[in-house]
Design a protein around this motif. Structure first.
Motif, short mmCIF file in Angstrom:
data_model
loop_
_atom_site.label_atom_id
_atom_site.label_comp_id
_atom_site.label_asym_id
_atom_site.label_seq_id
_atom_site.Cartn_x
_atom_site.Cartn_y
_atom_site.Cartn_z
N UNK A 1 28.17 26.47 -76.69
CA UNK A 1 28.77 25.42 -75.87
C UNK A 1 29.02 25.93 -74.45
N UNK A 2 29.47 27.17 -74.33
CA UNK A 2 29.65 27.77 -73.00
C UNK A 2 28.31 27.89 -72.28
N UNK A 3 27.28 28.28 -73.00
CA UNK A 3 25.94 28.37 -72.40
C UNK A 3 25.49 27.01 -71.91
N UNK A 4 25.71 25.98 -72.71
CA UNK A 4 25.30 24.63 -72.30
C UNK A 4 26.05 24.20 -71.03
N UNK A 5 27.33 24.54 -70.97
CA UNK A 5 28.12 24.21 -69.78
C UNK A 5 27.56 24.93 -68.56
N UNK A 6 27.17 26.19 -68.73
CA UNK A 6 26.62 26.95 -67.60
C UNK A 6 25.27 26.39 -67.17
N UNK A 7 24.43 26.05 -68.15
CA UNK A 7 23.09 25.53 -67.81
C UNK A 7 23.16 24.20 -67.09
N UNK A 8 24.16 23.39 -67.41
CA UNK A 8 24.25 22.06 -66.81
C UNK A 8 25.10 22.04 -65.54
N UNK A 9 25.60 23.22 -65.14
CA UNK A 9 26.30 23.31 -63.86
C UNK A 9 27.75 22.86 -63.89
N UNK A 10 28.39 22.90 -65.03
CA UNK A 10 29.79 22.53 -65.08
C UNK A 10 30.65 23.60 -64.40
N UNK B 1 9.08 22.72 -69.95
CA UNK B 1 10.13 23.39 -70.68
C UNK B 1 11.36 23.63 -69.81
N UNK B 2 11.18 23.77 -68.52
CA UNK B 2 12.32 24.05 -67.65
C UNK B 2 13.36 22.93 -67.73
N UNK B 3 12.93 21.70 -67.88
CA UNK B 3 13.87 20.58 -67.95
C UNK B 3 14.76 20.68 -69.18
N UNK B 4 14.23 21.26 -70.28
CA UNK B 4 15.03 21.38 -71.50
C UNK B 4 16.22 22.32 -71.28
N UNK B 5 16.01 23.36 -70.50
CA UNK B 5 17.09 24.29 -70.23
C UNK B 5 18.03 23.75 -69.15
N UNK B 6 17.47 23.13 -68.14
CA UNK B 6 18.29 22.59 -67.06
C UNK B 6 19.20 21.47 -67.55
N UNK B 7 18.74 20.71 -68.53
CA UNK B 7 19.54 19.61 -69.06
C UNK B 7 20.46 20.04 -70.20
N UNK B 8 20.26 21.24 -70.71
CA UNK B 8 21.07 21.71 -71.83
C UNK B 8 20.54 21.31 -73.19
N UNK B 9 19.41 20.60 -73.22
CA UNK B 9 18.86 20.13 -74.50
C UNK B 9 18.37 21.28 -75.38
N UNK C 1 19.43 24.09 -80.74
CA UNK C 1 19.98 25.23 -81.49
C UNK C 1 21.23 24.79 -82.25
N UNK C 2 22.07 23.98 -81.64
CA UNK C 2 23.26 23.48 -82.33
C UNK C 2 22.89 22.62 -83.53
N UNK C 3 21.84 21.83 -83.41
CA UNK C 3 21.37 21.02 -84.53
C UNK C 3 20.89 21.91 -85.68
N UNK C 4 20.19 22.99 -85.34
CA UNK C 4 19.73 23.94 -86.37
C UNK C 4 20.94 24.58 -87.06
N UNK C 5 21.97 24.91 -86.30
CA UNK C 5 23.17 25.49 -86.89
C UNK C 5 23.87 24.49 -87.81
N UNK C 6 23.85 23.22 -87.44
CA UNK C 6 24.42 22.18 -88.30
C UNK C 6 23.66 22.10 -89.63
N UNK C 7 22.34 22.20 -89.57
CA UNK C 7 21.53 22.23 -90.79
C UNK C 7 21.88 23.47 -91.60
N UNK C 8 22.04 24.60 -90.92
CA UNK C 8 22.41 25.84 -91.60
C UNK C 8 23.77 25.69 -92.29
#
Length: 84
Positions: free
Chosen positions: A48-57, A1-9, A14-21
């Motif tokens: 999007x900001x969270x994803x940027x932080x998780x991926x080290x931008x 599971x750690x790779x999912x957060x480290x990669x931003x996936x 969550x963004x895909x779920x919001x798109x469905x919503x």
């Protein structure tokens, strides 16, 4: 599971779920597209900001969507207040 957060996936899911919503709100709940987008946009920007932080931008890519999310949130509140 750690790779999912480290990669931003994790955020991508969550963004895909919001798109469905969004589709559900417009299609079944009979919201206008503008209403649904305005209500969901601040959260999407924070994700999007969270994803940027998780991926080290760079910090600028983290700060930009966070900064933009606040005026979008205020615009949504103003729009809903006027509608009442």
């Amino acid at each position: 599971m750690a790779w999912m957060f480290a990669s931003g996936h994790a955020v991508d899911i969550v963004l895909a779920v919001i798109l469905v919503e969004l589709g559900w709100l417009v299609g079944r709940a009979k919201w206008t597209l503008a209403d649904a987008v305005m209500r969901l946009a601040p959260g999407v920007l924070m994700l999007i900001a969270l994803r940027a932080a998780l991926t080290g931008l760079d910090w600028r890519w983290i700060a930009l969507p966070l900064i933009v999310s606040f005026p979008v949130h205020l615009a949504d509140l103003a729009r809903r207040t006027r509608a009442k």
